[in-house]
Enzyme design. Sequence first.
Site, mmCIF file in Angstrom:
data_model
loop_
_atom_site.group_PDB
_atom_site.id
_atom_site.type_symbol
_atom_site.label_atom_id
_atom_site.label_comp_id
_atom_site.label_asym_id
_atom_site.label_seq_id
_atom_site.Cartn_x
_atom_site.Cartn_y
_atom_site.Cartn_z
ATOM 1 N N ILE A 31 2.774 10.904 -6.892
ATOM 2 C CA ILE A 31 3.202 11.521 -8.152
ATOM 3 C C ILE A 31 2.081 12.319 -8.822
ATOM 4 O O ILE A 31 2.333 13.101 -9.729
ATOM 5 C CB ILE A 31 3.773 10.489 -9.146
ATOM 6 C CG1 ILE A 31 2.724 9.440 -9.508
ATOM 7 C CG2 ILE A 31 5.030 9.845 -8.586
ATOM 8 C CD1 ILE A 31 3.122 8.569 -10.683
ATOM 9 N N ASN A 85 -8.087 2.778 -0.267
ATOM 10 C CA ASN A 85 -9.062 2.124 -1.138
ATOM 11 C C ASN A 85 -8.841 0.621 -1.063
ATOM 12 O O ASN A 85 -7.712 0.150 -1.079
ATOM 13 C CB ASN A 85 -8.886 2.616 -2.578
ATOM 14 C CG ASN A 85 -9.076 4.111 -2.689
ATOM 15 O OD1 ASN A 85 -9.965 4.682 -2.077
ATOM 16 N ND2 ASN A 85 -8.222 4.761 -3.454
ATOM 17 N N GLY A 91 -11.556 1.901 -6.114
ATOM 18 C CA GLY A 91 -10.532 2.789 -6.640
ATOM 19 C C GLY A 91 -9.106 2.337 -6.400
ATOM 20 O O GLY A 91 -8.169 3.071 -6.699
ATOM 21 N N SER A 93 -5.815 0.884 -7.316
ATOM 22 C CA SER A 93 -5.148 0.563 -8.588
ATOM 23 C C SER A 93 -3.806 -0.129 -8.375
ATOM 24 O O SER A 93 -3.301 -0.775 -9.292
ATOM 25 C CB SER A 93 -4.968 1.833 -9.430
ATOM 26 O OG SER A 93 -4.189 2.774 -8.736
ATOM 27 N N HIS A 98 -1.866 0.596 1.078
ATOM 28 C CA HIS A 98 -1.276 1.939 1.190
ATOM 29 C C HIS A 98 -2.305 2.905 1.732
ATOM 30 O O HIS A 98 -3.505 2.722 1.561
ATOM 31 C CB HIS A 98 -0.707 2.423 -0.143
ATOM 32 C CG HIS A 98 -1.674 2.457 -1.279
ATOM 33 N ND1 HIS A 98 -2.104 1.313 -1.924
ATOM 34 C CD2 HIS A 98 -2.285 3.488 -1.895
ATOM 35 C CE1 HIS A 98 -2.936 1.646 -2.900
ATOM 36 N NE2 HIS A 98 -3.075 2.963 -2.895
ATOM 37 N N HIS A 100 -3.218 6.897 1.711
ATOM 38 C CA HIS A 100 -3.035 8.243 1.189
ATOM 39 C C HIS A 100 -3.242 9.213 2.352
ATOM 40 O O HIS A 100 -4.232 9.103 3.079
ATOM 41 C CB HIS A 100 -4.093 8.571 0.119
ATOM 42 C CG HIS A 100 -3.969 7.782 -1.127
ATOM 43 N ND1 HIS A 100 -3.282 8.240 -2.227
ATOM 44 C CD2 HIS A 100 -4.447 6.555 -1.464
ATOM 45 C CE1 HIS A 100 -3.355 7.344 -3.187
ATOM 46 N NE2 HIS A 100 -4.057 6.303 -2.751
#
Length: 112
Positions: A31, A85, A91, A93, A98, A100
Amino acid sequence: MNDCLFCKIIAGEIPSKKVYEDELCYAFYDIDPQAPTHFLVIPKEHIVSCGEVTAENAAVVGHCFQVISKVTKELGLQDFRVVSNCGERAGQSVFHLHFHVLGGRDMTWPPG
């Protein structure tokens, strides 16, 4: 996990722009994209981070990388970066494993 953002996305409780889905993983566009193409691949099984990968759940992580390969080919990405991460100071959160996948621009090194 009842309070996990990504578990809610997988369950369809929170909308997302799906890129790919099968019985083991889900991929969707970020997003807040950091590149022209930026999507995440997540296992449907709740695994907190790379630090929680075990012999019992490693196959799903390998499957996520197969999905990354498939989707990047479908999107025409030859050059891309995969980032995961691990931990708050790194980093992370959302504490659901997951990956990226970023592409469509030059990636600098070191990243940060």
